[in-house]
Motif scaffolding. Structure first.
Motif: not given
Lengths: 318, 309
Positions: B93-96, B108-110, B126-133, B157-161
């Motif tokens: 799978r391709l991720f950004i 670490h990779v996001h 073209f890309f697969a979505p990530g599954d973790a924040i 996103t910012p709230q979880l981080l």
């Protein structure tokens, strides 16, 4: 909704505004210049070119693009080609020369009269090929209209052919000069004036072209005069099409950019018949804005499931 | 706590030219080190360019790629860097991806979670979505939260981080400029929206927000730059110029986070268990496993109010 048109701020209070700028179409011209300059430089760099060539008619669109290209890469890297037909307005050529003089770019004069008359004959009406076109050649006023249309399209394509030839001798990319308004309503010639390597103003409405032109110092005479395809003496876009650019630009902006329905733009004050007519023009010109479809036969087909950027490593000629 | 010197690498990547972009990253890392920077941030897909389309699978890298290892090695000793590229997973799978590299290692990779596929965007094709924040610890002495562009158009996103421990939220972007309306504050609709978001997130999470956006042109798209650093009280500490390529240095005092969080204990007062409870209820209701408890009688699924016939 119908806010008074803004007076463009570039010039010190002219007696009469140079043009009408609908408030909702006003852009930040400083940002536009910067973004377009980067765009022009980026397109040339990625293709491995340093120079550019364009057809300069004396009208506002090509004048503005000449100013934008000169600002982006320097006037010494720009070639403007003036390509009049024998009936083209001498005033147009004078305006084009004023632009060239102001910018200090290179210029060439290529008369297209011989090319056009060589095909149609020099009688000013249809040549021998007319019979081959069938319905296009039907008599009366239609025949005259079709004839003017065919001649106009042919002239635009001779200019395109000239520019692409000069592109080789000048070693520069052909820069498009069509605006968003004419592209949307289809007031362009396929493989004619719409042909280019890239277009810096194709997402600006005519009113925005005028605003940016004023900000960049395009000669006032060029900004003030009535837009014309100059296919016959006295022709103007607005009399031919039957509506004014400020009205058309606003209508297109609300219908397309702001996604308003027909009923919603009628409620904004636009005439329903005009709205429906413009809608038909936009739909009817869809084919002019897109790459022709290729029959899908193989595993990977350009534009369908073979999708690459136009420019990538290896594609630069430099 | 020592002041931290940030380096914002507002670059114009060359589309599809991995080797040229890698070389540029090495040069800028060296320059940032020379200037005493502790953290260098590169934009989204800075190693590949943005509008890749079918090139995505030709410039992708596995996380054990030696080219990434060499880039990470350039952060030793005593530097941190955020770089972004196309990551190919073991199952292809391709991720950004955005990676935090520190002291010579890839820490670490996001993987970009939210892939815009609307309007001018076509990422999901073209890309697969990530599954973790997830936030990550850092040699900087605080937690770091990585996000990529569109991830910040989702408030979770910012709230979880921040709740996960990040005190610096880093968003790397390839944001194409559009909408030149004179009525917009920054002269560019995109820039105006982004600036509102970053100030709001910094204030609501009482964290530093570091935004690095690329410049240059891919095809029709012009990227507007305008990278910024926002302090934990929502104040703009630095704004890079729009459209100019360059590396910009900003000194920040990470102790500002403590001061702001004592003064304005918003994170302390967050109610993650309440949010989780309500999310669980919404998920069940949206899946049709429970009736919509907030809807009027007669409302269609997904619409709280009964439509008048």
């Amino acid at each position: 909704m119908s806010e008074p048109a803004e007076t463009p701020g570039a010039d010190p209070a002219p007696a009469e505004p140079m043009f009408e700028l609908p408030a909702e179409l006003a852009i930040d011209t400083g940002i536009a210049r910067r973004l377009i300059a980067e765009f022009i430089r980026g397109q040339l760099r990625q293709a491995g070119f340093e120079r550019a060539v364009l057809g300069l008619s004396g009208g506002i669109d090509s004048a503005l693009v000449a100013y934008l290209v000169a600002e982006a890469i320097g006037a010494d890297k720009l070639l403007c080609v003036m390509m009049p037909y024998k009936t083209s307005s001498p005033a147009s050529q004078g305006d084009a020369e004023a632009v060239v003089a102001a910018l200090g770019c290179s210029v060439e004069l290529v008369e297209i009269t011989a090319m056009v008359d060589g095909y149609f004959g020099d009688g000013g009406v249809d040549g021998a090929v007319d019979g081959a076109v069938g319905a296009m050649g039907a008599g009366g006023a239609d025949a005259m209209a079709a004839s003017a249309l065919r001649r106009g399209n042919f002239m635009a394509r001779m200019r395109m052919a000239t520019l692409y030839d000069r592109s080789v001798s000048w070693r520069g990319l052909v820069v498009g000069t069509g605006n968003k308004t004419e592209s949307l309503i289809g007031y362009t010639t396929l493989f004619g004036d719409s042909a280019c390597a890239f277009n810096p103003i194709g997402d600006l409405y005519k009113s925005q072209v005028r605003q940016l032109s004023a900000a960049m110092g395009v000669p006032e005479a060029v900004i003030r005069k009535a837009p014309s395809a100059d296919l016959w003496p006295g022709q103007t876009d607005e009399t031919e099409a039957g509506f004014s650019y400020p009205v058309l630009d606003r209508l297109l902006f609300w219908r397309i950019d702001r996604r308003r329905s027909v009923d919603e733009v009628v409620a904004l004050g636009f005439d329903r018949a005009l709205v429906e007519r413009v809608d038909r023009m936009v739909a009817g010109a869809e084919f002019k804005r897109q790459v022709p479809p290729i029959a899908k036969l193989g595993p990977r087909t350009a534009g369908v499931d073979y999708l690459y950027p136009r420019r990538r490593p290896g594609s630069s000629r430099a | 706590m020592q002041p931290l010197r940030l380096a914002l690498a507002q670059i114009a990547p060359r589309l599809g030219d991995l080797e040229a972009n890698l070389a540029r990253h090495h040069d800028l890392l060296a320059e940032a080190r020379e200037a005493g920077a502790g953290l260098v941030v590169f934009p989204e897909l800075g190693l590949t360019g943005y509008q890749l389309q079918d090139l995505a699978g030709e410039v992708s890298m596995r996380l054990d790629d030696p080219r990434l290892a060499r880039l990470a090695a350039a952060t030793a000793p005593g530097m941190s860097a955020v770089v972004s590229f196309v990551e190919e997973s073991a199952d292809h799978r391709l991720f950004i991806a955005a990676a935090l590299m520190e002291d010579g290692d890839l820490r670490h990779v996001h993987r970009k979670v939210f892939l815009p596929t609307y309007g001018l965007f076509d990422e999901r094709r073209f890309f697969a979505p990530g599954d973790a924040i997830r936030a990550t610890p850092s040699r900087l002495g605080v937690g770091v939260g990585l996000a990529v562009c569109e991830d910040f158009w989702h408030v979770s996103t910012p709230q979880l981080l921040a709740l996960d421990g990040a005190q610096i939220l880093i968003n790397v972007s390839s944001s194409p400029g559009r909408d030149l309306a004179l009525s917009s504050e920054a002269g560019l609709g995109t820039a105006t929206s982004w600036r509102s978001l970053m100030r709001t997130y910094a204030q609501l999470t009482t964290s530093f927000v570091v935004f690095v956006n690329r410049v240059g042109v891919d095809e029709s798209l012009s990227f507007w730059g305008g990278s910024e650093v926002i302090g934990p009280a929502g104040a703009t500490l630095f704004s890079a110029p729009m459209f100019d390529e360059g590396m910009y240095f900003v000194d920040v005092d990470l102790a500002d986070v403590r001061r702001e969080r004592i003064t304005l204990p918003l994170l302390r007062d967050e109610r993650p268990e309440l949010v989780a409870r309500e999310w669980r209820r919404l998920i069940a209701e949206r899946a049709g496993l429970a009736a919509d408890s907030t809807a009027e009688p007669g409302a269609v699924p997904g619409f709280d109010v009964a439509v008048e016939q």
